[in-house]
Design an enzyme around this catalytic site. Structure first.
Site, PDB file in Angstrom:
ATOM      1  N   CYS B 100       0.824  -1.238   0.045  1.00  0.00           N
ATOM      2  CA  CYS B 100      -0.124   0.134  -0.116  1.00  0.00           C
ATOM      3  C   CYS B 100       0.859   1.208   0.017  1.00  0.00           C
ATOM      4  O   CYS B 100       0.539   2.209  -0.836  1.00  0.00           O
ATOM      5  CB  CYS B 100      -0.891   0.121   1.110  1.00  0.00           C
ATOM      6  SG  CYS B 100      -1.735  -1.466   1.599  1.00  0.00           S
ATOM      7  N   CYS B 103       2.497   3.235  -3.188  1.00  0.00           N
ATOM      8  CA  CYS B 103       1.676   4.008  -3.862  1.00  0.00           C
ATOM      9  C   CYS B 103       1.198   5.274  -2.966  1.00  0.00           C
ATOM     10  O   CYS B 103       1.275   6.287  -3.402  1.00  0.00           O
ATOM     11  CB  CYS B 103       0.311   3.440  -4.421  1.00  0.00           C
ATOM     12  SG  CYS B 103       0.799   2.340  -6.075  1.00  0.00           S
ATOM     13  N   HIS B 104       0.607   4.893  -2.049  1.00  0.00           N
ATOM     14  CA  HIS B 104       0.023   5.918  -1.280  1.00  0.00           C
ATOM     15  C   HIS B 104       0.945   6.712  -0.094  1.00  0.00           C
ATOM     16  O   HIS B 104       0.623   7.427   0.601  1.00  0.00           O
ATOM     17  CB  HIS B 104      -1.005   5.185  -0.350  1.00  0.00           C
ATOM     18  CG  HIS B 104      -2.227   4.711  -0.970  1.00  0.00           C
ATOM     19  ND1 HIS B 104      -2.945   5.626  -1.790  1.00  0.00           N
ATOM     20  CD2 HIS B 104      -2.598   3.479  -1.446  1.00  0.00           C
ATOM     21  CE1 HIS B 104      -3.977   4.747  -2.547  1.00  0.00           C
ATOM     22  NE2 HIS B 104      -3.464   3.516  -2.278  1.00  0.00           N
ATOM     23  N   ARG B 241     -22.255  -5.882  11.285  1.00  0.00           N
ATOM     24  CA  ARG B 241     -23.147  -5.350  12.380  1.00  0.00           C
ATOM     25  C   ARG B 241     -24.741  -5.233  11.680  1.00  0.00           C
ATOM     26  O   ARG B 241     -25.829  -5.680  12.474  1.00  0.00           O
ATOM     27  CB  ARG B 241     -22.963  -4.148  12.966  1.00  0.00           C
ATOM     28  CG  ARG B 241     -23.532  -3.406  13.982  1.00  0.00           C
ATOM     29  CD  ARG B 241     -23.339  -4.455  15.244  1.00  0.00           C
ATOM     30  NE  ARG B 241     -24.170  -4.084  16.226  1.00  0.00           N
ATOM     31  CZ  ARG B 241     -25.215  -4.806  16.629  1.00  0.00           C
ATOM     32  NH1 ARG B 241     -25.663  -5.896  15.534  1.00  0.00           N
ATOM     33  NH2 ARG B 241     -26.040  -4.768  17.636  1.00  0.00           N
ATOM     34  N   CYS B 245     -27.719  -7.304  13.213  1.00  0.00           N
ATOM     35  CA  CYS B 245     -29.138  -6.401  13.318  1.00  0.00           C
ATOM     36  C   CYS B 245     -30.553  -7.171  12.541  1.00  0.00           C
ATOM     37  O   CYS B 245     -31.546  -7.431  13.138  1.00  0.00           O
ATOM     38  CB  CYS B 245     -29.290  -5.088  13.025  1.00  0.00           C
ATOM     39  SG  CYS B 245     -28.922  -3.971  14.161  1.00  0.00           S
TER      40      CYS B 245
END
Lengths: 109, 284
Positions: B100, B103-104, B241, B245
């Protein structure tokens, strides 16, 4: 080896000589108790951290024995007196023989 | 006799007051590491003005000990997974041999990303969640295998990307090319599902602050996701989540990563526009 084990420790960077400091430790670990069964009914083998020690400049501070009922990602917090500058070393012992280590330096001042 | 009934009456009043105090959201402020100020209640965004006056982070609906855990990065057990993701961020993976970071740059460069997702991505021509963008990077830029949508690697990475945006206000765009997805999410939010015939709104809009048996209902805001839940001792993504639910309404759920949940995430996220990004938060 239990996968994805990562220790984490918090120690103040400095303290006055003779001060009591609080040390916090956390290790990511599944802490499989050995009591559970998988979907086929077979027992899942026990895999826990069974011992934790902390030493300061070679002298033992604490020596914990951990038991199977302790939850996942065990968190241990304790106090230690700092007589001089030095290094805290932390060691976690896994059931499978692996040993995880971390250390933190502390300065006086 | 008279004395007894009077005493009983006083006792009943005290009980009602006590349970009322327990169910109200906490009057408390959140500052993480003594430096990141978190907005946990603010005026509701314009599109919600008919339904709510104020939006509140789920943090205010949890107990004092749970709230305290989030004030410090060491006490927040979710941060250990952020550190794991930091290792993954800097590790090359896939046929392109890139990480990652190649590039970042530093992970802190991703500050400002979490608050605007899900958003319409021009190049892809669709609304995308953070998870979809991460998998797009992995597949097309790194030549690596996609991660499972709610798997450990994925949720850790979204926690890392979220953690560098903590304190920034959630700012999800609801109009333009994203509007149809947003409308679909709104439709799902107000649709009753399952044998219990409950919509998201029945609990999280009509009854937040009340107890549903032993659970304290929040507004169902997702500004704190991914969330470290004490009940399962791991990070949980918003879609996991949602699934929990919907399952609790005794319905067949949508799958994490499905278009329905992407739309729902966009809509629910926009209900929290103005609240601070909190993830990884701590909840019970």
């Amino acid at each position: 080896m239990a996968s994805g084990v990562k220790p984490r420790v918090k120690v103040p960077k400095s303290a006055a000589a003779g001060d009591t400091i609080t040390i916090k430790t956390l290790i990511s670990h599944k802490m499989e108790s050995g009591q559970r069964k998988d979907s086929d009914g077979n027992a899942i083998p026990r895999s826990i951290i069974n011992r934790f020690t902390c030493d300061f400049n070679g002298q033992n501070v604490v020596d914990f024995t951990l038991q199977p009922a302790i939850s996942t990602n065990p968190y241990l917090e304790f106090d230690a007196q700092v007589p001089e500058a030095g290094t805290f070393t932390f060691t976690w012992y896994d059931d499978d023989g692996d040993v995880y280590e971390d250390s933190k330096d502390i300065a006086i001042g | 006799m008279n004395k007894f009934t009077k005493g009983l009456g006083a006792c009943m009043t005290a009980m009602i007051v006590a349970s009322g105090a327990l169910a109200d959201p906490a009057d408390d402020t959140l500052v993480i590491n003594d430096e990141i100020e978190i907005v946990t209640r603010t005026a509701a965004p314009a599109h919600l003005s008919d339904a709510l006056d104020e939006v509140m982070s789920g943090w205010l609906f949890r107990g004092a000990e749970t709230r305290d855990m989030e004030r410090d990065d060491f006490d927040n057990a979710g941060m250990i997974f952020v550190e794991k993701a930091e290792d993954a961020w800097n590790t090359a993976d896939g046929s392109a041999g890139k990480s990652c970071a190649d590039c970042h740059g530093e992970s802190t460069e991703m500050a400002g990303v979490r608050p605007v997702y899900p958003k319409y991505v021009e190049a892809a021509g669709e609304v995308r969640t953070l998870e979809m963008q991460i998998n797009d990077c992995r597949e097309n830029r790194m030549g690596a295998e996609k991660w499972k949508y709610t798997g450990g690697d994925m949720v850790n990475m979204t926690a890392l990307i979220s953690s560098v945006s903590r304190g920034m206000p959630v700012n999800i765009t609801t109009d333009g090319p994203a509007q149809s997805t947003w409308e679909q999410g709104k439709e799902i939010y107000y649709t009753r599902f399952g044998q219990l015939e409950l919509s998201c709104a029945n609990c999280h809009e009509d009854n937040y602050g009340n107890m549903i048996r032993a659970d304290h209902l929040s507004q169902g805001q997702i500004n704190g996701f991914p969330t470290y839940r004490l009940k399962n001792a791991k990070l949980n993504s918003a879609h996991a989540r949602f699934k929990g639910c919907v399952r609790d309404t005794r319905a067949e759920t949508f799958n994490p990563g499905s278009p329905e949940f992407v739309a729902l995430e966009m809509y629910v996220g926009s209900r929290g526009n103005g609240l601070s990004v909190e993830g990884p938060s701590v909840r019970n």
